[in-house]
Scaffold this active site. Structure first.
Site, PDB file in Angstrom:
ATOM      1  N   SER A 101       0.777  -1.177  -0.054  1.00  0.00           N
ATOM      2  CA  SER A 101      -0.081  -0.017   0.018  1.00  0.00           C
ATOM      3  C   SER A 101       0.838   1.140  -0.144  1.00  0.00           C
ATOM      4  O   SER A 101       1.572   1.371   0.767  1.00  0.00           O
ATOM      5  CB  SER A 101      -0.775  -0.141   1.284  1.00  0.00           C
ATOM      6  OG  SER A 101      -1.659   1.111   1.436  1.00  0.00           O
ATOM      7  N   LYS A 138      -1.176  -1.051  -3.959  1.00  0.00           N
ATOM      8  CA  LYS A 138      -2.499  -0.261  -3.726  1.00  0.00           C
ATOM      9  C   LYS A 138      -2.076   1.280  -3.701  1.00  0.00           C
ATOM     10  O   LYS A 138      -0.944   1.410  -2.727  1.00  0.00           O
ATOM     11  CB  LYS A 138      -3.069  -0.878  -2.439  1.00  0.00           C
ATOM     12  CG  LYS A 138      -4.502   0.137  -1.821  1.00  0.00           C
ATOM     13  CD  LYS A 138      -5.056  -0.880  -0.761  1.00  0.00           C
ATOM     14  CE  LYS A 138      -4.972  -0.032   0.497  1.00  0.00           C
ATOM     15  NZ  LYS A 138      -5.674  -0.871   1.704  1.00  0.00           N
ATOM     16  N   LYS A 150      -3.060   5.191  -2.385  1.00  0.00           N
ATOM     17  CA  LYS A 150      -3.985   5.998  -1.715  1.00  0.00           C
ATOM     18  C   LYS A 150      -4.303   7.198  -2.759  1.00  0.00           C
ATOM     19  O   LYS A 150      -3.343   7.635  -3.500  1.00  0.00           O
ATOM     20  CB  LYS A 150      -2.985   6.423  -0.594  1.00  0.00           C
ATOM     21  CG  LYS A 150      -2.813   5.510   0.625  1.00  0.00           C
ATOM     22  CD  LYS A 150      -4.258   5.064   1.271  1.00  0.00           C
ATOM     23  CE  LYS A 150      -3.889   4.081   2.157  1.00  0.00           C
ATOM     24  NZ  LYS A 150      -5.011   3.334   2.988  1.00  0.00           N
ATOM     25  N   ASP A 189      -7.265   3.425  -2.877  1.00  0.00           N
ATOM     26  CA  ASP A 189      -8.044   3.610  -1.595  1.00  0.00           C
ATOM     27  C   ASP A 189      -8.046   4.916  -1.103  1.00  0.00           C
ATOM     28  O   ASP A 189      -6.904   5.672  -1.095  1.00  0.00           O
ATOM     29  CB  ASP A 189      -7.034   2.930  -0.586  1.00  0.00           C
ATOM     30  CG  ASP A 189      -7.618   2.795   1.008  1.00  0.00           C
ATOM     31  OD1 ASP A 189      -8.821   3.296   0.984  1.00  0.00           O
ATOM     32  OD2 ASP A 189      -6.970   2.084   1.979  1.00  0.00           O
ATOM     33  N   GLU A 245     -11.230   1.318  -3.200  1.00  0.00           N
ATOM     34  CA  GLU A 245     -11.529   0.966  -1.548  1.00  0.00           C
ATOM     35  C   GLU A 245     -12.103   2.225  -0.872  1.00  0.00           C
ATOM     36  O   GLU A 245     -11.406   3.171  -1.033  1.00  0.00           O
ATOM     37  CB  GLU A 245     -10.144   0.534  -0.982  1.00  0.00           C
ATOM     38  CG  GLU A 245     -10.297   0.305   0.480  1.00  0.00           C
ATOM     39  CD  GLU A 245      -9.235  -0.537   1.147  1.00  0.00           C
ATOM     40  OE1 GLU A 245      -8.364  -1.138   0.346  1.00  0.00           O
ATOM     41  OE2 GLU A 245      -8.806  -0.462   2.249  1.00  0.00           O
ATOM     42  N   ASP A 259     -13.634  -1.110   3.569  1.00  0.00           N
ATOM     43  CA  ASP A 259     -12.703  -1.141   4.893  1.00  0.00           C
ATOM     44  C   ASP A 259     -13.422  -0.668   6.076  1.00  0.00           C
ATOM     45  O   ASP A 259     -14.183  -1.204   6.591  1.00  0.00           O
ATOM     46  CB  ASP A 259     -11.417  -0.502   4.378  1.00  0.00           C
ATOM     47  CG  ASP A 259     -10.413  -0.336   5.497  1.00  0.00           C
ATOM     48  OD1 ASP A 259     -10.905  -0.530   6.736  1.00  0.00           O
ATOM     49  OD2 ASP A 259      -9.194   0.121   5.272  1.00  0.00           O
ATOM     50  N   LYS A 273      -9.737  -6.069   8.569  1.00  0.00           N
ATOM     51  CA  LYS A 273      -8.773  -5.856   9.795  1.00  0.00           C
ATOM     52  C   LYS A 273      -9.345  -6.131  11.191  1.00  0.00           C
ATOM     53  O   LYS A 273     -10.366  -5.665  11.777  1.00  0.00           O
ATOM     54  CB  LYS A 273      -8.456  -4.362   9.730  1.00  0.00           C
ATOM     55  CG  LYS A 273      -7.960  -3.822   8.478  1.00  0.00           C
ATOM     56  CD  LYS A 273      -7.826  -2.190   8.636  1.00  0.00           C
ATOM     57  CE  LYS A 273      -7.236  -1.725   7.298  1.00  0.00           C
ATOM     58  NZ  LYS A 273      -7.293  -0.478   7.107  1.00  0.00           N
ATOM     59  N   GLY A 332      -3.991  -3.824   6.720  1.00  0.00           N
ATOM     60  CA  GLY A 332      -2.995  -3.504   7.549  1.00  0.00           C
ATOM     61  C   GLY A 332      -3.210  -2.185   8.069  1.00  0.00           C
ATOM     62  O   GLY A 332      -3.852  -1.394   7.438  1.00  0.00           O
TER      63      GLY A 332
HETATM   64  O1  OSB Z   1      -6.724   2.436   4.769  1.00  0.00           O
HETATM   65  O2  OSB Z   1      -6.067   0.335   4.479  1.00  0.00           O
HETATM   66  C1  OSB Z   1      -5.982   1.491   4.944  1.00  0.00           C
HETATM   67  C2  OSB Z   1      -2.701   2.076   6.952  1.00  0.00           C
HETATM   68  C3  OSB Z   1      -3.162   2.711   7.927  1.00  0.00           C
HETATM   69  C4  OSB Z   1      -4.551   3.155   7.974  1.00  0.00           C
HETATM   70  C5  OSB Z   1      -5.531   2.977   7.063  1.00  0.00           C
HETATM   71  C6  OSB Z   1      -4.883   1.953   6.020  1.00  0.00           C
HETATM   72  C7  OSB Z   1      -3.525   1.743   5.875  1.00  0.00           C
HETATM   73  C8  OSB Z   1      -2.865   0.854   4.977  1.00  0.00           C
HETATM   74  C9  OSB Z   1      -1.619   0.387   5.129  1.00  0.00           C
HETATM   75  O3  OSB Z   1      -3.337   0.879   3.802  1.00  0.00           O
HETATM   76  C10 OSB Z   1      -1.566  -1.140   4.989  1.00  0.00           C
HETATM   77  C11 OSB Z   1      -0.380  -1.643   5.618  1.00  0.00           C
HETATM   78  O4  OSB Z   1      -0.357  -1.869   6.839  1.00  0.00           O
HETATM   79  O5  OSB Z   1       0.544  -1.960   4.857  1.00  0.00           O
HETATM   80 MG    MG Z   2      -8.381   1.173   3.660  1.00  0.00          MG
END
Ligand code: OSB
Ligand code: MG
Length: 369
Positions: free
Chosen positions: A137, A163, A165, A190, A215, A240, A264, A292
């Site tokens: 990510s 992924k 952001k 995401d 996402e 999520d 999660k 994560g």
């Molecule tokens: O939205 O999935 C998310 C990390 C912190 C808060 C929200 C998210 C995330 C990630 C990180 O996308 C995923 C990872 O731990 O590698």
């Molecule tokens: Mg997310």
């Protein structure tokens, strides 16, 4: 005289500097504050991690709300339940919210139980997968060029999907350039709930990028508007933030709000809820991926065991240690073959915890026995 088995539960707050800042639509993190939970029963030690952040931006919980919940009513419940994870998960479901705080304790108790029984956690959960397919990510970068560089680097390393952001102003134009350079790389995006009902046209314009998923584009607690959006766009919707329980998953499924689900354990409040969700997912063929929260090695070990469950068919947001931290509190997680991390096979979480190092860097400790 009968000797009582000594039991103790403890919270340990540490701070781990990230190798690279992680920016999302809701803010930037430069370090991860990890609230580690340690439970001890006789000679056995179980570990968990509370994934709340300092500020309530991903969800309403914070490190300080978690600490107060743990001290005031969660730790006492652990004693009442005599460190049984089943009892704890069941009784803790009576406390509303505080899911990340409850999950951190749930994980530690399940680890303790698995160690007591001499089994890896995944076996206790009836997980089947031994190798977890993983993705990465990538946060919002200062420039598109630096994003392109990061994608190239991770893709060459072997991650199975990327992924990205996104946020208003870091979406269509960025993806145009990403797709110019990487027309074939499997990419999901995401938004962390950065868009609104006014953005449906913009979000449909993402269809041309052939993304694996979009996402949580809309409100963090929404199911209904996501189902409306799903009817308008071709990109599969992943949820999520909105999926805070197995019941929400079922509701979202009945409303047709998503195509895939990011699971999660912290967001769902513990293992019982994850196992319920996995039952539902298995019955209805819902594809999961394990999400994560930039966990330390403890949280990531737990995620590997969770991702071994049958519905977790998609690559997880679970990357090699070096992508997060230079100096973690467990040995490094690495690919066993490119794109896969093995589920630890020793008892419990199956990884060593560098306890002395962790205690030395702790800024706060509190316990109950
Ligand atoms: O939205 O999935 C998310 C990390 C912190 C808060 C929200 C998210 C995330 C990630 C990180 O996308 C995923 C990872 O731990 O590698
Ligand atoms: Mg997310």
């Amino acid at each position: 005289m009968l000797l009582q088995i000594k039991k103790k539960i403890e919270g340990i707050l540490i701070s781990l500097p990230l190798v690279h800042p992680f920016k999302t639509s809701f803010g930037e993190e430069r370090k991860r504050e990890a609230l580690i939970i340690r439970v001890k029963k006789g000679d056995f030690v179980g570990w968990g991690e509370v994934v709340a952040s300092r500020y309530p931006l991903y969800s309403e919980e914070t490190i300080s709300s978690a600490i107060s919940a743990l001290k005031e009513f969660i730790f006492p419940l652990v004693l009442e339940c005599e460190f049984s994870p089943e009892c704890f998960d069941r009784e803790a479901s009576g406390f509303k919210g505080n899911r990340m705080a409850k999950a951190g304790v749930s994980l530690a108790l399940w680890d303790l139980k698995a160690k007591t029984e001499g089994k890896p956690l995944s076996k206790l959960y009836r997980g089947r997968r031994k190798k977890i397919p993983v993705g990465v990510s990538i946060g919002i970068q200062k420039t598109v060029d630096s994003l392109l560089e990061r994608i190239a680097q991770f893709w060459e390393e072997g991650y199975l999907r990327i992924k990205l952001k996104i946020a208003p102003g870091w979406d269509v134009q960025v993806l145009e350039r990403v797709r110019d350079v990487f027309p074939q790389v499997p990419i999901g995006v995401d938004a962390n709930s950065a868009y609104t009902l006014d953005d449906f046209d913009l979000l449909s314009s993402l269809d041309k990028f052939e993304l694996l998923f979009l996402e949580q584009p809309l409100y963090n607690d929404d199911l209904y508007f996501h189902s409306r959006l799903k009817r308008k766009i071709k990109t599969p919707i992943a949820l999520d933030e909105s999926i805070t329980s197995a019941q929400k998953l079922e509701e979202a499924f009945l409303m047709d709000s998503f195509s895939v689900i990011n699971i999660k354990v912290g967001r769902m409040g513990g293992i019982r809820e994850v196992l319920k969700a996995a039952d539902f997912g298995g019955k209805h063929g819902v594809p999961f991926f394990c999400g994560g929260m930039l966990e330390s090695g403890i949280g990531r070990a737990h995620n590997l065991h969770i991702a071994s469950l049958p519905p977790f068919v998609l690559p997880a947001d679970l990357s090699q240690t070096k992508r997060y931290y230079k100096d973690d509190i467990t040995p490094e997680f690495k690919f066993s073959v490119p794109g896969y991390i093995d589920v630890p096979q020793d008892d419990g979480i199956g990884v060593e915890v560098f306890e002395d190092k962790m205690l030395k860097m702790s800024s706060l400790r509190f316990s109950l026995e």
